[in-house]
Design a protein around this motif. Sequence first.
Motif, mmCIF file in Angstrom:
data_model
loop_
_atom_site.group_PDB
_atom_site.id
_atom_site.type_symbol
_atom_site.label_atom_id
_atom_site.label_comp_id
_atom_site.label_asym_id
_atom_site.label_seq_id
_atom_site.Cartn_x
_atom_site.Cartn_y
_atom_site.Cartn_z
ATOM 1 N N GLN A 298 0.831 -1.192 0.000
ATOM 2 C CA GLN A 298 0.000 0.000 0.000
ATOM 3 C C GLN A 298 0.868 1.245 0.000
ATOM 4 N N LYS A 299 0.483 2.202 -0.849
ATOM 5 C CA LYS A 299 1.250 3.445 -0.930
ATOM 6 C C LYS A 299 0.312 4.629 -1.115
ATOM 7 N N ILE A 300 0.713 5.755 -0.547
ATOM 8 C CA ILE A 300 0.042 7.025 -0.802
ATOM 9 C C ILE A 300 1.139 8.015 -1.144
ATOM 10 N N GLU A 301 1.207 8.402 -2.400
ATOM 11 C CA GLU A 301 2.314 9.243 -2.845
ATOM 12 C C GLU A 301 1.804 10.592 -3.316
ATOM 13 N N GLN A 302 2.521 11.625 -2.930
ATOM 14 C CA GLN A 302 2.193 12.959 -3.371
ATOM 15 C C GLN A 302 3.305 13.464 -4.277
ATOM 16 N N ASN A 303 2.937 14.303 -5.214
ATOM 17 C CA ASN A 303 3.903 14.703 -6.241
ATOM 18 C C ASN A 303 5.038 15.493 -5.641
ATOM 19 N N SER A 304 6.090 15.506 -6.344
ATOM 20 C CA SER A 304 7.359 16.148 -6.010
ATOM 21 C C SER A 304 7.421 16.692 -4.591
ATOM 22 N N GLU A 305 8.468 16.465 -3.976
ATOM 23 C CA GLU A 305 8.610 16.865 -2.583
ATOM 24 C C GLU A 305 8.404 18.360 -2.384
ATOM 25 N N ALA A 306 8.825 19.185 -3.314
ATOM 26 C CA ALA A 306 8.679 20.626 -3.153
ATOM 27 C C ALA A 306 8.142 21.237 -4.438
ATOM 28 N N LEU A 307 7.257 22.227 -4.263
ATOM 29 C CA LEU A 307 6.658 22.916 -5.395
ATOM 30 C C LEU A 307 6.778 24.412 -5.161
ATOM 31 N N ASN A 308 7.387 25.120 -6.113
ATOM 32 C CA ASN A 308 7.517 26.573 -6.014
ATOM 33 C C ASN A 308 6.690 27.222 -7.110
ATOM 34 N N ILE A 309 5.850 28.193 -6.736
ATOM 35 C CA ILE A 309 5.061 28.891 -7.747
ATOM 36 C C ILE A 309 5.038 30.383 -7.438
ATOM 37 N N GLN A 310 4.725 31.164 -8.466
ATOM 38 C CA GLN A 310 4.622 32.601 -8.310
ATOM 39 C C GLN A 310 3.277 32.970 -7.686
ATOM 40 N N GLU A 311 3.306 33.991 -6.876
ATOM 41 C CA GLU A 311 2.079 34.514 -6.281
ATOM 42 C C GLU A 311 1.054 34.818 -7.374
ATOM 43 N N GLY A 312 -0.194 34.458 -7.102
ATOM 44 C CA GLY A 312 -1.262 34.709 -8.060
ATOM 45 C C GLY A 312 -1.563 33.540 -8.977
ATOM 46 N N LYS A 313 -0.601 32.623 -9.110
ATOM 47 C CA LYS A 313 -0.812 31.447 -9.960
ATOM 48 C C LYS A 313 -1.603 30.377 -9.208
ATOM 49 N N THR A 314 -2.028 29.368 -9.958
ATOM 50 C CA THR A 314 -2.718 28.237 -9.349
ATOM 51 C C THR A 314 -1.733 27.112 -9.054
ATOM 52 N N ALA A 315 -1.749 26.658 -7.811
ATOM 53 C CA ALA A 315 -0.924 25.515 -7.418
ATOM 54 C C ALA A 315 -1.760 24.252 -7.562
ATOM 55 N N THR A 316 -1.183 23.224 -8.139
ATOM 56 C CA THR A 316 -1.875 21.938 -8.278
ATOM 57 C C THR A 316 -1.022 20.850 -7.650
ATOM 58 N N LEU A 317 -1.580 20.186 -6.652
ATOM 59 C CA LEU A 317 -0.880 19.135 -5.936
ATOM 60 C C LEU A 317 -1.591 17.810 -6.209
ATOM 61 N N THR A 318 -0.805 16.744 -6.279
ATOM 62 C CA THR A 318 -1.343 15.431 -6.654
ATOM 63 C C THR A 318 -1.179 14.438 -5.528
ATOM 64 N N CYS A 319 -2.169 13.588 -5.394
ATOM 65 C CA CYS A 319 -2.127 12.496 -4.424
ATOM 66 C C CYS A 319 -2.542 11.222 -5.153
ATOM 67 N N ASN A 320 -1.650 10.254 -5.206
ATOM 68 C CA ASN A 320 -1.934 8.969 -5.845
ATOM 69 C C ASN A 320 -1.829 7.853 -4.825
ATOM 70 N N TYR A 321 -2.702 6.885 -4.929
ATOM 71 C CA TYR A 321 -2.657 5.792 -3.963
ATOM 72 C C TYR A 321 -2.805 4.442 -4.655
ATOM 73 N N THR A 322 -2.257 3.421 -4.029
ATOM 74 C CA THR A 322 -2.366 2.058 -4.546
ATOM 75 C C THR A 322 -2.742 1.112 -3.421
ATOM 76 N N ASN A 323 -3.574 0.137 -3.785
ATOM 77 C CA ASN A 323 -3.991 -0.917 -2.847
ATOM 78 C C ASN A 323 -4.733 -0.392 -1.621
ATOM 79 N N TYR A 324 -5.492 0.680 -1.823
ATOM 80 C CA TYR A 324 -6.410 1.172 -0.808
ATOM 81 C C TYR A 324 -7.775 1.338 -1.454
ATOM 82 N N SER A 325 -8.818 1.276 -0.639
ATOM 83 C CA SER A 325 -10.174 1.596 -1.085
ATOM 84 C C SER A 325 -10.776 2.577 -0.094
ATOM 85 N N PRO A 326 -10.399 3.835 -0.189
ATOM 86 C CA PRO A 326 -10.867 4.806 0.793
ATOM 87 C C PRO A 326 -12.326 5.176 0.597
#
Lengths: 113, 115
Positions: free
Chosen positions: A2-30
């Motif tokens: 079972q794994k729950i992985e989130q994208n890249s350890e660090a994300l840098n964006i400019q103020e005013g932009k949209t930040a998009t973060l990802t969460c992927n999981y395997t072998n879970y049924s939440p």
Amino acid sequence: SQKIEQNSEALNIQEGKTATLTCNYTNYSPAYLQWYRQDPGRGPVFLLLIRENEKEKRKERLKVTFDTTLKQSLFHITASQPADSATYLCALDMWGTGNQFYFGTGTSLTVIP
Amino acid sequence: EPEVTQTPSHQVTQMGQEVILRCVPISNHLYFYWYRQILGQKVEFLVSFYNNEISEKSEIFDDQFSVERPDGSNFTLKIRSTKLEDSAMYFCASRARTGLNTEAFFGQGTRLTVV
């Protein structure tokens, strides 16, 4: 395994932009998926919860999607501000008597002025 | 605003000693949890507690760990014989009556340092 992985350890964006973060999981049924914010040295703070039969949830500048086929959730912060800089955690909320939930690896977000 | 409180904020202990970490969950919440976070790593589930008994526990929560809700307000985590690798931030959390459909509230954590 079972794994729950989130994208890249660090994300840098400019103020005013949209930040998009990802969460992927395997072998879970939440049943639900939650998103939390964690500041250094502090406990996680709840942001949003989305159910398995919901495609999208919004709260102010935050938007969460949940695709149980892809086993993925996306977390968006629109019009980002430096105050949004923090670590963001997804958590899988499981069926069961304990209603326990398991956290992903976290994504550190820095919003640059 | 209701909050989960944890004491102490920082505990230093000798290896092999017993420690008790204390938590006061939000009044009227029924689901209680302990998590730990080793410095720079993810938040890991330890144990969930409901109706005065353990509901689920992780592989981390071995015989050295125990939890108690001795008086209806406090919720404690005991580590019987601490090891160096137990050094971490320990977070307590609680959830309201409706369980699954509610947010969890976390305390500010206890930083445990085993020397």
